[in-house]
Design an enzyme around this catalytic site. Sequence first.
Site, mmCIF file in Angstrom:
data_model
loop_
_atom_site.group_PDB
_atom_site.id
_atom_site.type_symbol
_atom_site.label_atom_id
_atom_site.label_comp_id
_atom_site.label_asym_id
_atom_site.label_seq_id
_atom_site.Cartn_x
_atom_site.Cartn_y
_atom_site.Cartn_z
ATOM 1 N N CYS A 111 3.152 -1.236 15.859
ATOM 2 C CA CYS A 111 3.012 -1.053 14.407
ATOM 3 C C CYS A 111 2.408 -2.277 13.738
ATOM 4 O O CYS A 111 2.755 -3.418 14.057
ATOM 5 C CB CYS A 111 4.375 -0.742 13.799
ATOM 6 S SG CYS A 111 4.353 -0.518 12.012
ATOM 7 N N CYS B 192 2.852 8.648 1.142
ATOM 8 C CA CYS B 192 3.552 7.775 2.078
ATOM 9 C C CYS B 192 3.886 6.477 1.343
ATOM 10 O O CYS B 192 3.000 5.762 0.889
ATOM 11 C CB CYS B 192 2.640 7.528 3.279
ATOM 12 S SG CYS B 192 3.391 6.489 4.526
ATOM 13 N N GLU C 231 0.835 -1.187 0.000
ATOM 14 C CA GLU C 231 0.000 0.000 0.000
ATOM 15 C C GLU C 231 0.876 1.244 0.000
ATOM 16 O O GLU C 231 2.004 1.233 0.488
ATOM 17 C CB GLU C 231 -0.873 0.042 1.246
ATOM 18 C CG GLU C 231 -0.072 0.339 2.495
ATOM 19 C CD GLU C 231 -0.926 0.662 3.721
ATOM 20 O OE1 GLU C 231 -0.755 -0.032 4.732
ATOM 21 O OE2 GLU C 231 -1.737 1.587 3.651
ATOM 22 N N CYS D 234 -1.146 4.242 8.959
ATOM 23 C CA CYS D 234 0.014 3.457 9.387
ATOM 24 C C CYS D 234 -0.105 1.950 9.226
ATOM 25 O O CYS D 234 -0.220 1.195 10.203
ATOM 26 C CB CYS D 234 0.373 3.783 10.833
ATOM 27 S SG CYS D 234 0.967 5.444 11.010
ATOM 28 N N CYS E 129 7.827 -5.895 7.525
ATOM 29 C CA CYS E 129 8.972 -5.225 8.156
ATOM 30 C C CYS E 129 9.555 -6.153 9.208
ATOM 31 O O CYS E 129 8.826 -6.895 9.869
ATOM 32 C CB CYS E 129 8.518 -3.926 8.819
ATOM 33 S SG CYS E 129 9.873 -2.953 9.519
ATOM 34 N N CYS F 134 8.124 -3.185 15.525
ATOM 35 C CA CYS F 134 7.815 -2.261 16.619
ATOM 36 C C CYS F 134 6.483 -2.686 17.242
ATOM 37 O O CYS F 134 5.550 -3.050 16.530
ATOM 38 C CB CYS F 134 7.719 -0.827 16.078
ATOM 39 S SG CYS F 134 9.286 -0.236 15.429
HETATM 40 N N1 SAH Z 1 10.601 1.813 9.400
HETATM 41 C C1 SAH Z 1 10.647 3.230 9.300
HETATM 42 C C2 SAH Z 1 9.584 3.820 8.393
HETATM 43 C C3 SAH Z 1 8.178 3.280 8.514
HETATM 44 S S1 SAH Z 1 7.243 3.768 9.939
HETATM 45 C C4 SAH Z 1 10.591 3.860 10.672
HETATM 46 O O1 SAH Z 1 10.366 3.141 11.624
HETATM 47 O O2 SAH Z 1 10.824 5.052 10.790
HETATM 48 C C5 SAH Z 1 6.950 5.485 9.781
HETATM 49 C C6 SAH Z 1 6.505 6.125 11.063
HETATM 50 O O3 SAH Z 1 5.173 5.706 11.421
HETATM 51 C C7 SAH Z 1 7.404 5.709 12.225
HETATM 52 O O4 SAH Z 1 7.759 6.777 13.031
HETATM 53 C C8 SAH Z 1 6.518 4.723 12.937
HETATM 54 O O5 SAH Z 1 6.929 4.589 14.242
HETATM 55 C C9 SAH Z 1 5.131 5.339 12.776
HETATM 56 N N2 SAH Z 1 4.034 4.400 13.060
HETATM 57 C C10 SAH Z 1 3.940 3.099 12.737
HETATM 58 N N3 SAH Z 1 2.793 2.557 13.219
HETATM 59 C C11 SAH Z 1 2.128 3.537 13.848
HETATM 60 C C12 SAH Z 1 0.870 3.605 14.550
HETATM 61 N N4 SAH Z 1 0.080 2.543 14.672
HETATM 62 N N5 SAH Z 1 0.506 4.800 15.063
HETATM 63 C C13 SAH Z 1 1.293 5.889 14.908
HETATM 64 N N6 SAH Z 1 2.479 5.887 14.265
HETATM 65 C C14 SAH Z 1 2.910 4.727 13.747
#
Ligand code: SAH
Length: 356
Positions: free
Chosen positions: A127, A113, A100, A342, A120, A124
Amino acid sequence: MGASPNAGERLPALTDLPVDGFAVLADVPGARSFTPGQVRRWVLQRGASGFEDMTDLSKALRAELALRYRVRRGSPLAAHESQDGTLGLVTRLDDDRIIESVLIPEGDRRTLCISSQVGCAVACRFCASGLDGVERNLSAGEIIEQVLTAREARPGEPLTNYVFMGSGEPTHNLPAVLAAIDTMTHPDGLGIGARRITVSTVGHPDAVRRLAEVEVPFQLALSMHMPTDKGREAVMPGLGRSDVAATLEAARERFERTGRRLTIEVVVMAGVNDRDEDARAFARLLKGTPALVNLIPWNPVDGIDLAAPDATRIAALEVILQRAGLAVTVRRPRGQDVGVACGQLRRRASRAEGRG
Ligand code: SAH
């Protein structure tokens, strides 16, 4: 699941060629000296998705090209439009995997985006993208095609900003990400200004040093989330060893070289990192770093047992950081009604397809 008609064919895709790489097309029977430039403009600037679109090439030459190349590797599958104008664009890749990208209009800005991987590996805790691990890297062409598809989705509204904040960790797929950025910024490619592109990373020190060597002065964003290495390792289990001090040092060197201020991203989760003392710890850590702190209220994700922070907590963190001399912005959640916030959309689309 039905295989797409061309699934067996794996001709090279023109979107994967670097800008100068189109020169190989001069060797195709019937090509003229100007053919590579002509085809490159069709693919990268005029949005051709097949050779039949390239109407100023002879039919015979188009047939010869089609024997040797595909134009694109993926095909658009669905577009989900949110009430707030956010558009989730789902693409089927040539191995039937799903990715996406999300187009986010806000004021005068229209931000795309972009995903860099399917899934990934960093996983995290908050995420959606890492819930199933990483499936594979995207190629440069698959990254470029996200831009082409988004341009075509709303032709009257040119994109203004590009963020590598979709699925994937860009530094785990650096060659393809850098090749895509090269095509995006090249005047004979997509011609996008480097300052309009942001690479967001979990920030391994070596990866940030490597990014600092890249000539193209794109913006860099670091996903920090927690003010201590231990805290980061707990929240970002696939990160490996965190060394925030070395990461910030590498980012500072990059600032000196490029003049590009760093963005620090903090996904704020209730009870995890939304206390005053967390904000004070961030302030101590970031003191003297030329950085903008972006507070991102956590977007709820199905199956993840965390809570979004209260607006009052976000406001309190903002004040503490500002008093410490840091520039702070708060990100507004977008596209929640259609689940494109996200990394949610790919999983839902993949599940609907019988995958994931
Ligand atoms: N892997 C990279 C880029 C992808 S995530 C990174 O971690 O920076 C891009 C941003 O979206 C990151 O700051 C991530 O922490 C945030 N993100 C991911 N899932 C999220 C969620 N459920 N709510 C808010 N921010 C989120």
